[in-house]
Design a protein around this motif. Structure first.
Motif, PDB file in Angstrom:
ATOM      1  N   VAL A  33       0.847  -1.195   0.000  1.00 35.48           N
ATOM      2  CA  VAL A  33       0.000   0.000   0.000  1.00 35.48           C
ATOM      3  C   VAL A  33       0.881   1.244   0.000  1.00 35.48           C
ATOM      4  O   VAL A  33       0.628   2.200  -0.712  1.00 35.48           O
ATOM      5  N   TYR A  70     -11.982  -2.876  10.986  1.00 34.37           N
ATOM      6  CA  TYR A  70     -12.142  -2.244   9.680  1.00 34.37           C
ATOM      7  C   TYR A  70     -12.829  -3.163   8.660  1.00 34.37           C
ATOM      8  O   TYR A  70     -13.740  -2.744   7.950  1.00 34.37           O
ATOM      9  N   THR A 174      -6.982  -1.780  10.605  1.00 36.09           N
ATOM     10  CA  THR A 174      -6.719  -1.192   9.277  1.00 36.09           C
ATOM     11  C   THR A 174      -6.570  -2.217   8.141  1.00 36.09           C
ATOM     12  O   THR A 174      -6.384  -1.827   6.994  1.00 36.09           O
TER      13      THR A 174
ATOM     14  N   LEU B 200      -0.735   3.765  10.728  1.00 37.78           N
ATOM     15  CA  LEU B 200      -1.641   3.117   9.763  1.00 37.78           C
ATOM     16  C   LEU B 200      -2.989   3.835   9.690  1.00 37.78           C
ATOM     17  O   LEU B 200      -3.559   3.975   8.610  1.00 37.78           O
ATOM     18  N   LEU B 201      -3.472   4.276  10.846  1.00 41.59           N
ATOM     19  CA  LEU B 201      -4.753   4.995  10.847  1.00 41.59           C
ATOM     20  C   LEU B 201      -4.653   6.283  10.030  1.00 41.59           C
ATOM     21  O   LEU B 201      -5.619   6.697   9.382  1.00 41.59           O
ATOM     22  N   LYS B 203      -3.174   6.555   7.371  1.00 39.41           N
ATOM     23  CA  LYS B 203      -3.090   6.171   5.946  1.00 39.41           C
ATOM     24  C   LYS B 203      -4.386   5.522   5.450  1.00 39.41           C
ATOM     25  O   LYS B 203      -4.373   4.776   4.473  1.00 39.41           O
ATOM     26  N   LYS B 204      -5.479   5.754   6.128  1.00 39.54           N
ATOM     27  CA  LYS B 204      -6.759   5.120   5.757  1.00 39.54           C
ATOM     28  C   LYS B 204      -7.146   5.394   4.307  1.00 39.54           C
ATOM     29  O   LYS B 204      -7.666   4.521   3.610  1.00 39.54           O
ATOM     30  N   LEU B 206      -5.190   5.806   1.756  1.00 37.74           N
ATOM     31  CA  LEU B 206      -4.387   4.934   0.880  1.00 37.74           C
ATOM     32  C   LEU B 206      -4.923   3.500   0.894  1.00 37.74           C
ATOM     33  O   LEU B 206      -4.916   2.820  -0.135  1.00 37.74           O
ATOM     34  N   ILE B 207      -5.376   3.071   2.054  1.00 37.84           N
ATOM     35  CA  ILE B 207      -5.902   1.702   2.169  1.00 37.84           C
ATOM     36  C   ILE B 207      -7.164   1.555   1.321  1.00 37.84           C
ATOM     37  O   ILE B 207      -7.303   0.600   0.552  1.00 37.84           O
ATOM     38  N   GLU B 208      -8.049   2.519   1.451  1.00 39.02           N
ATOM     39  CA  GLU B 208      -9.291   2.460   0.664  1.00 39.02           C
ATOM     40  C   GLU B 208      -8.997   2.516  -0.834  1.00 39.02           C
ATOM     41  O   GLU B 208      -9.620   1.822  -1.634  1.00 39.02           O
ATOM     42  N   TRP B 210      -6.256   1.473  -2.281  1.00 34.14           N
ATOM     43  CA  TRP B 210      -5.675   0.177  -2.664  1.00 34.14           C
ATOM     44  C   TRP B 210      -6.779  -0.863  -2.857  1.00 34.14           C
ATOM     45  O   TRP B 210      -6.767  -1.639  -3.812  1.00 34.14           O
ATOM     46  N   GLU B 211      -7.753  -0.853  -1.958  1.00 36.37           N
ATOM     47  CA  GLU B 211      -8.845  -1.839  -2.039  1.00 36.37           C
ATOM     48  C   GLU B 211      -9.653  -1.674  -3.321  1.00 36.37           C
ATOM     49  O   GLU B 211     -10.112  -2.658  -3.903  1.00 36.37           O
ATOM     50  N   PRO B 215      -4.312  -4.821  -7.447  1.00 35.45           N
ATOM     51  CA  PRO B 215      -3.677  -5.237  -8.687  1.00 35.45           C
ATOM     52  C   PRO B 215      -4.093  -6.618  -9.197  1.00 35.45           C
ATOM     53  O   PRO B 215      -4.029  -6.869 -10.392  1.00 35.45           O
ATOM     54  N   ASN B 216      -4.523  -7.531  -8.329  1.00 40.23           N
ATOM     55  CA  ASN B 216      -4.869  -8.879  -8.768  1.00 40.23           C
ATOM     56  C   ASN B 216      -6.340  -9.156  -8.527  1.00 40.23           C
ATOM     57  O   ASN B 216      -6.952  -8.536  -7.682  1.00 40.23           O
ATOM     58  N   PRO B 217      -6.908 -10.120  -9.260  1.00 39.63           N
ATOM     59  CA  PRO B 217      -8.320 -10.456  -9.020  1.00 39.63           C
ATOM     60  C   PRO B 217      -8.508 -11.023  -7.605  1.00 39.63           C
ATOM     61  O   PRO B 217      -7.609 -11.608  -7.071  1.00 39.63           O
TER      62      PRO B 217
END
Lengths: 480, 217
Positions: A33, A70, A174, B200-201, B203-204, B206-208, B210-211, B215-217
């Motif tokens: 990420v 999350y 997260t 990490l919190l 970077k929420k 960025l996480i969303e 990424w989801e 990149p992969n199925p």
């Protein structure tokens, strides 16, 4: 030590890092990420497994910070470490264990966790057994759990590794974790295992060569003819034990054996999604020109049934061999070596074949699957358990136990004087009542022979299911 | 078995927040030597003590099976029961913290009052767990480790200086020093009391992202 590769010898073949990508690189890179400059990588986690012992403080942490989970659907919860293996239908007797199990259920309810398998649930069992069994574990995934044997799931071509409780909290909060990228190692097993030699023997052999810390800092890919010819359950045993040589994890490129295992399981993809995933999974292998930080090759046909003689899994030898003598041990390690043999009640140079034993444990995330029970049962069929042996046969899950019964193995075991218990981690770490008494010898199919691991003062000899079966019927260490 | 009532060492974790303590940036202390290799986390804290649901009290059971007899009395030959040795630095043989991922091992070490563990080699999971609890794992060369053991053996009052800011460790008896590695991010966390969850919190987004675009199925 004979046949040992010391740390320095094992590390003398670094090969640099240019060329194609390893399977590890491909999965890792697809889950990045963000990368912190001069720091760890933020990695997305596809599946989180969770048990009652290493999670309560993580849920407490969420409460203190006022956080929710999350992605609750990406966590699978099962009670296994601290559970009894008899009378599970009755209230748990030990009040501290009961409190931990109650807290686990409370956390699942309060945080709205949809996948929760408490004691007695039909899908309950040892976390690393129920994961693959129900199709949670799929190729290409990143998988974590607050348990070092999470490496088991690497058998499916995943990056799977154990984490601490602070990290469990990170994943719950997260779905990500911060990790430094490990180095890569490939261990190739040429040739094939001889009859009567199991994948557990292969793993114990490998760990005895690398030592208990020999793969620390590395993520290992297992390859070669012997590995290709293994069933999924055999592969899981090998990957499971990766941590016992210090590796962050171990993985095997998925192939038809893998796809056939996953197909049709409850949480596996279905229909069009299956076809799409399958096409992707088929790309999951190291490139031909991929370069590993270290490469080791072993000849699988040289491996004999193995046992351990000391107090870490690296202290293993062929069942016919002798414990090393003091002059075979380097000077810095002699105090630890002597302490270890004193604990075990063994002498340097001693042979263990014929040594009487007291307990046999068949089970754990290492060897608690149906194939392990088939091997054990096949050996004891028509024989009788030795009178001097207490045997604990603990299936890894309720599904394994049902399969044992469906195949009639329980009847054969009963005729030979053995009884089946209910699923759980049991005597592998002896958090419940399944404790080996002080000074007694246990031949155990589990993963650790540390001091006190199977109970205070207990003496553990690690072995595969066949050696365990032979010990159970002969009452002593015997060539199966 | 419960040894908690038999210990003279009161758990110090109640007074010390897990990730604080490195504000000063360095530490001078006598050491507790444990010249055993491959000390696994089952020895640091045996499994039967893992039934708690909070982080307190583990210090009393640190090294329980090496430290106490069956009846709960202290084993006089174990270093933690030897009044000659004390301090906030534990020095151990190579491959410290192998085996189980239990963070309880780090809680026990912190709870007892150690802030630094020195060895020539640490197991990976333990190293992460230590750092996440404000314990600094310091990797030294095997020669330097042997020298520390020799100094402490000769003079138990030997002190080490661990300077996190400059990443050096010094044996104040011999005057010998080494530098040690720690990644800049973790150093920053230790010095400022930050933790990974805070990071990490933050970077929420960025996480969303990424989801949505994975990149992969």
């Amino acid at each position: 030590m004979t046949n040992k590769i010391t740390d320095s010898q094992a590390r003398k073949f670094p090969t640099g890092d240019s060329g194609g990508k390893t399977l590890f690189d491909k999965i890792w890179d697809a889950h990045v990420v963000s990368i912190i400059e001069n720091g760890p990588t933020q990695l997305y986690i596809d599946r989180h497994f969770c048990h009652e012992v290493t999670s309560p403080q993580a849920f407490n942490g969420l409460r203190t910070r006022g956080l929710k989970v999350y992605r609750p659907d990406k966590t699978t919860m099962t009670a296994d470490h601290n559970t009894p293996t008899i009378n599970q239908e009755l209230p748990v007797k030990d009040p501290i264990s009961k409190n931990q199990l109650d807290q686990f259920a409370k956390n699942a309810a309060e945080f709205g966790m949809p996948i929760f398998y408490p004691l007695g649930h039909e899908k309950n069992g040892v976390v690393h057994i129920i994961g693959p069994e129900n199709g949670f574990t799929q190729p290409g995934m990143t998988i974590v759990c607050g348990d070092s044997h999470t490496s088991t799931h690497g058998a499916f071509g995943t990056i799977a590794f154990g984490i601490g409780t602070s990290e469990v909290e990170m994943v719950l909060a997260t779905q990500c974790i911060l990790q430094s990228r490990p180095k890569t190692m490939r261990i190739t097993f040429d040739g094939n295992l001889n009859n009567g030699v199991t994948s557990k023997d292969l793993a114990l052999y490998m760990i005895s060569k690398l030592t208990t810390g020999g793969a620390t800092g590395y993520f290992v890919e297992y390859a070669g003819e012997a590995v290709r010819n293994m069933t999924m359950e055999q592969r899981m045993t090998v990957c499971n034990l990766s941590i016992e040589m210090g590796a962050r994890g171990g993985l095997i490129a998925p192939d038809e054996t893998t796809f056939n295992y996953v197909k049709g399981r409850e949480f596996a993809p279905k229909g069009e999604e299956w076809e799409e995933k399958l096409a992707f999974w088929k790309t999951l292998k190291s490139d031909d020109d991929a370069v590993f930080d270290m490469e080791l090759t072993f000849d699988a046909s040289e491996i004999q049934p193995m046992i351990t003689y000391g107090t870490n899994p690296g202290m293993g030898m062929g069942i016919h061999e002798s414990i090393p003598t003091l002059d075979e041990i380097d000077e810095a390690g002699r105090i630890s070596f002597q302490k270890s043999l004193e604990y075990m009640g063994f002498e340097p140079g001693e042979k263990l074949l014929g040594k009487p034993i007291d307990y046999v444990f068949l089970g754990s995330c290492t060897n608690g699957r149906i194939e392990d029970f088939r091997l054990f049962t096949n050996y004891v069929k028509g024989r009788k358990k030795a009178d001097n042996v207490t045997a604990w046969l603990v299936p890894g899950s309720w599904k394994v136990r049902q399969q044992i019964e469906a195949e009639g193995l329980d009847k054969i075991l009963e005729e030979a004087g053995f009884a089946l218990r209910q699923p759980g981690c049991s005597a592998c770490l002896a958090m419940n009542d399944d404790k080996v008494p002080a000074g007694k010898y246990a031949v155990s199919t589990s993963n650790r022979n540390f001091e006190g691991r199977q109970g205070p003062g207990a003496r553990t000899i690690l072995a595969g299911p066949l050696v365990a079966a032979a010990a159970a019927v002969n009452g002593k260490i015997t060539m199966p | 078995m419960n040894y908690q009532n038999n210990s003279e060492n009161k758990d110090k974790s109640a007074q010390t927040p897990p990730s604080g303590g490195w504000g000063a940036g360095s530490l001078i202390s006598t050491v507790v030597p444990l010249p055993i290799e491959n000390v696994d986390t089952d020895q640091i804290i045996p499994a039967r003590f893992l039934k708690a649901t909070d982080k307190n009290g583990f210090g009393d059971n640190l090294f329980a099976d090496w430290r106490y007899n069956k009846d709960g009395s202290p084993k006089t030959d174990f270093v933690l029961n030897n009044p000659v040795y004390s301090g906030e630095i534990l020095v151990a043989g190579k491959n410290f913290g192998s085996g189980s991922s239990r963070e309880h091992a780090a809680w026990a070490i912190a709870g007892y009052g150690f802030k630094v563990v020195v060895s020539s080699f640490f197991a990976d999971i333990f190293k992460n767990n230590a750092l996440n609890n404000g314990i600094l794992p310091v990797v030294v060369s095997s020669e330097f480790l042997a020298e520390i053991f020799a100094s402490v053996n000769e003079n138990p009052k030997t002190t080490l200086t661990v300077d996190l800011v400059n990443q050096t460790i010094s044996n104040n008896t011999s005057g010998k020093s080494e530098t040690f590695e720690i990644n800049a991010y973790k150093k920053d966390c230790l010095l400022n009391g930050f933790d990974d969850i805070d990071y990490l919190l933050s970077k929420k987004d960025l996480i969303e992202k990424w989801e949505k675009k994975k990149p992969n199925p």
